[in-house]
Motif scaffolding. Structure first.
Motif, mmCIF file in Angstrom:
data_model
loop_
_atom_site.group_PDB
_atom_site.id
_atom_site.type_symbol
_atom_site.label_atom_id
_atom_site.label_comp_id
_atom_site.label_asym_id
_atom_site.label_seq_id
_atom_site.Cartn_x
_atom_site.Cartn_y
_atom_site.Cartn_z
ATOM 1 N N VAL A 121 28.492 12.113 40.683
ATOM 2 C CA VAL A 121 28.732 10.967 40.699
ATOM 3 C C VAL A 121 29.014 10.468 41.543
ATOM 4 O O VAL A 121 28.441 9.330 41.966
ATOM 5 C CB VAL A 121 29.760 10.570 39.096
ATOM 6 C CG1 VAL A 121 29.907 11.113 37.483
ATOM 7 C CG2 VAL A 121 31.014 10.491 39.765
ATOM 8 N N GLY A 122 29.442 11.035 42.399
ATOM 9 C CA GLY A 122 29.716 10.504 43.957
ATOM 10 C C GLY A 122 30.684 9.903 44.320
ATOM 11 O O GLY A 122 31.915 9.728 43.553
ATOM 12 N N ASP A 123 31.613 10.772 45.825
ATOM 13 C CA ASP A 123 33.131 9.543 45.607
ATOM 14 C C ASP A 123 33.226 8.068 46.031
ATOM 15 O O ASP A 123 34.987 7.774 46.012
ATOM 16 C CB ASP A 123 33.582 10.966 46.563
ATOM 17 C CG ASP A 123 32.580 10.307 48.013
ATOM 18 O OD1 ASP A 123 31.819 9.130 47.939
ATOM 19 O OD2 ASP A 123 32.603 10.532 49.316
ATOM 20 N N ARG A 124 32.068 7.216 46.143
ATOM 21 C CA ARG A 124 32.368 6.584 45.341
ATOM 22 C C ARG A 124 32.553 4.994 44.441
ATOM 23 O O ARG A 124 32.651 4.740 44.101
ATOM 24 C CB ARG A 124 31.525 5.202 46.997
ATOM 25 C CG ARG A 124 31.381 6.133 48.010
ATOM 26 C CD ARG A 124 30.072 5.369 48.895
ATOM 27 N NE ARG A 124 30.542 5.409 50.230
ATOM 28 C CZ ARG A 124 29.347 7.130 50.307
ATOM 29 N NH1 ARG A 124 28.824 7.722 49.081
ATOM 30 N NH2 ARG A 124 29.416 7.261 51.345
ATOM 31 N N SER A 125 32.410 6.995 43.214
ATOM 32 C CA SER A 125 32.138 6.077 41.998
ATOM 33 C C SER A 125 33.977 6.189 41.186
ATOM 34 O O SER A 125 35.034 5.789 41.996
ATOM 35 C CB SER A 125 31.805 6.925 40.563
ATOM 36 O OG SER A 125 32.782 6.952 39.790
ATOM 37 N N ARG A 234 20.408 14.121 41.269
ATOM 38 C CA ARG A 234 21.643 12.298 42.071
ATOM 39 C C ARG A 234 20.859 12.443 43.257
ATOM 40 O O ARG A 234 20.376 10.743 43.094
ATOM 41 C CB ARG A 234 22.805 13.425 42.154
ATOM 42 C CG ARG A 234 23.855 11.797 43.180
ATOM 43 C CD ARG A 234 24.292 12.613 43.873
ATOM 44 N NE ARG A 234 25.444 12.034 44.750
ATOM 45 C CZ ARG A 234 25.848 10.603 44.812
ATOM 46 N NH1 ARG A 234 26.023 10.512 43.418
ATOM 47 N NH2 ARG A 234 26.211 10.061 45.557
ATOM 48 N N MET A 238 19.615 8.992 42.978
ATOM 49 C CA MET A 238 19.485 8.062 44.782
ATOM 50 C C MET A 238 18.831 7.086 44.900
ATOM 51 O O MET A 238 18.859 5.802 45.648
ATOM 52 C CB MET A 238 20.788 8.721 45.521
ATOM 53 C CG MET A 238 21.928 8.681 45.044
ATOM 54 S SD MET A 238 22.944 7.377 44.800
ATOM 55 C CE MET A 238 22.823 8.101 42.334
ATOM 56 N N GLU A 289 28.493 2.157 47.224
ATOM 57 C CA GLU A 289 29.354 2.003 46.415
ATOM 58 C C GLU A 289 28.516 1.731 44.823
ATOM 59 O O GLU A 289 29.114 1.779 44.074
ATOM 60 C CB GLU A 289 29.737 0.852 46.329
ATOM 61 C CG GLU A 289 31.226 1.508 47.544
ATOM 62 C CD GLU A 289 31.938 0.427 48.043
ATOM 63 O OE1 GLU A 289 33.004 0.898 48.478
ATOM 64 O OE2 GLU A 289 32.031 -0.685 48.591
ATOM 65 N N LYS A 291 24.986 2.084 44.121
ATOM 66 C CA LYS A 291 24.582 2.952 43.698
ATOM 67 C C LYS A 291 25.420 4.441 42.671
ATOM 68 O O LYS A 291 24.913 4.491 41.408
ATOM 69 C CB LYS A 291 23.861 3.497 44.493
ATOM 70 C CG LYS A 291 22.276 3.045 45.236
ATOM 71 C CD LYS A 291 22.013 3.237 46.296
ATOM 72 C CE LYS A 291 22.539 3.883 47.443
ATOM 73 N NZ LYS A 291 22.086 4.672 48.175
ATOM 74 N N ASP A 292 26.479 4.933 43.262
ATOM 75 C CA ASP A 292 27.510 6.101 42.992
ATOM 76 C C ASP A 292 27.607 5.064 41.077
ATOM 77 O O ASP A 292 27.713 5.835 39.982
ATOM 78 C CB ASP A 292 28.635 6.241 44.175
ATOM 79 C CG ASP A 292 28.441 7.554 45.058
ATOM 80 O OD1 ASP A 292 26.946 7.262 44.745
ATOM 81 O OD2 ASP A 292 29.520 7.344 45.419
ATOM 82 N N ASN A 293 28.125 3.941 41.299
ATOM 83 C CA ASN A 293 28.525 3.520 40.486
ATOM 84 C C ASN A 293 27.649 2.954 39.152
ATOM 85 O O ASN A 293 27.880 3.217 38.141
ATOM 86 C CB ASN A 293 29.577 2.088 40.853
ATOM 87 C CG ASN A 293 30.822 2.437 41.116
ATOM 88 O OD1 ASN A 293 31.631 2.737 40.440
ATOM 89 N ND2 ASN A 293 30.828 2.423 42.448
ATOM 90 N N THR A 296 27.802 6.086 37.659
ATOM 91 C CA THR A 296 29.134 6.254 36.836
ATOM 92 C C THR A 296 28.500 5.700 35.564
ATOM 93 O O THR A 296 28.812 6.450 34.554
ATOM 94 C CB THR A 296 29.436 6.047 37.350
ATOM 95 O OG1 THR A 296 29.825 6.810 38.713
ATOM 96 C CG2 THR A 296 31.211 6.055 36.266
#
Length: 424
Positions: A121-125, A234, A238, A289, A291-293, A296
């Protein structure tokens, strides 16, 4: 003769060595017991991998990954520890612990998910952000749950359901979960990014499906693994989101009148507002941020909603009395709202019994079986010491089905009182 005379001496030395090793072994065991006496019971499994292999076997079994937790709770009690993916995890299944951790009044806990989920999901999720960053993200995403956004979501979701039901009439067999996943996916994409093209939706849904399948896979990034397929999917998601963001910005810069009532438009409108203060500007979200969210929220909105709806249909099919009451309520509402083409937000407040049915279904199904948190400082839970850096997981399913919390917990009863009942 000399060799024979040495035999008793050799035997004596062997005995002394055995006694010494035995004493050392007992001392080590006692020290270990002493060092672990004040921490939750459980097993760290094999060196390095811990009990990850057992967890993965549960994930791929017919019983599902929760079986790993259930079997250990039966063995060790309401508080136990294990080691997964190189980290210590503690599972708690009492209401007191759940309140303490989820309320987090002491600020000792923050959200934390296993490494495979974070990578996908990404570390900015929101799922993976630090406590400070999580507050910033949450403040920016609050508009997603505004009254206006919720009203649009209700109308669009009802439209999708009506359209699906009309198609089911002419089909011999309906695989409910599959169809509901399509409905919820379309609803989330409409609300978040205004994506409605069937071909693009189909491609994006396949890739999001690969991401979901990889979320509990062993994080081994090799070409033939499920985790690798999820990582590749993923990347494609993105790229799609990046293209949509770029096109949306181009429309804004060219003063295109093609306005979108979606979550992405709200984010971009705020970030491009030149009147924002310098302090607000410092918290401007990056494209990464955003895109990650969005990914999510698509995953969270699609999977959990479709799963919850599937369980609700199952429970209603098994409880004719509940179904009859629900049909009566919906029939009365349909008469009152006969002039409306689709449901509106205000109509939901009239569905008092339906609301109870939804809550009872969520209690029994527990579509989110546990809630993970990271321990920020040493603390004590249920009489055990919990170390900083460990992971704490609230075992929601166990609490929901605890006979000391709910009377007849395995009985589907939407009319049960709001207050949790305690069995003496």
């Amino acid at each position: 003769m000399d060799h024979l005379s040495l035999c008793p001496l050799v035997v004596l030395l062997l005995c002394l060595v055995i006694l010494a090793l035995s004493k050392i072994f007992k001392t080590v065991i006692q020290d270990q017991e002493k060092s672990t006496a004040d921490i939750p019971p459980g097993s760290h499994g094999f060196p390095v991998v811990g009990e990850t292999l057992q967890f993965m076997l549960s994930v791929n079994s017919g019983k599902g990954f929760y079986e790993f937790v259930r079997s250990r709770r039966i063995r060790y009690g309401s508080c136990f520890r294990t080691s997964l993916f190189g980290e210590t995890h503690v599972f708690l299944s009492t209401t007191e612990s759940a309140r303490a951790v989820l309320n987090n009044e002491s600020g000792m806990f923050t959200k934390r998910y296993i490494k495979s989920i974070a990578a996908l999901v990404g570390d900015r999720s929101l799922l993976c952000a630090s406590q400070h960053h999580h507050k910033i993200l949450r403040s920016r995403f609050i508009n997603l749950f505004s009254k206006k956004s919720t009203a649009l979501m209700v109308r669009h979701f009802d439209e999708l359901v009506v359209d699906a039901l009309s198609g089911w009439e002419h089909r011999g067999t309906v695989v409910l979960l599959t169809d509901l996943l399509q409905i919820t996916f379309k609803a989330m994409c409409k609300m978040l990014i205004s994506l409605e093209n069937e071909e693009e939706l189909g491609s994006l849904q396949r890739d999001v499906g690969f991401v979901c399948e990889a979320m509990l896979a062993f994080p081994l990034n090799l070409p033939w693994t499920r985790f690798h397929k999820g990582i590749m999917a993923r990347g494609r998601v993105m790229e799609v989101l990046e293209k949509i963001i770029r096109e949306r910005r181009n429309e804004t810069n060219s003063h295109n009148n093609n306005y979108h009532e979606d979550f992405l438009q709200q984010l971009l409108a705020v970030d491009s507002d030149g009147s924002a203060s310098s302090s607000d500007h410092s918290t401007k979200l990056t494209d990464a941020e955003i895109k990650d969210n969005i990914l999510t929220m698509i995953i969270a909105g699609q999977d959990t909603t479709a799963s919850a709806l599937t369980w609700m249909v199952k429970y209603l099919g098994e409880n004719q009395k509940v179904l009859n009451i629900l049909i009566e309520e919906q029939t009365q509402l349909a008469k009152q709202a006969s002039h409306k083409p689709f449901l509106e937000l205000d109509d939901l407040t009239e569905m008092t019994y339906a609301s109870k049915m939804v809550k009872e279904s969520l209690r029994m199904a527990s579509v989110v079986p546990w809630f993970p948190r990271l321990v920020l400082q040493d603390c004590e839970m249920e009489g055990y010491k919990i170390n900083k850096g460990w992971n704490i997981n609230i075992d929601a399913r166990s609490i929901h089905l605890d006979p000391n919390v709910y009377s007849e917990p395995h009985k589907f009863n939407p009319s049960r009182r709001k207050q949790k009942q305690t069995v003496s």
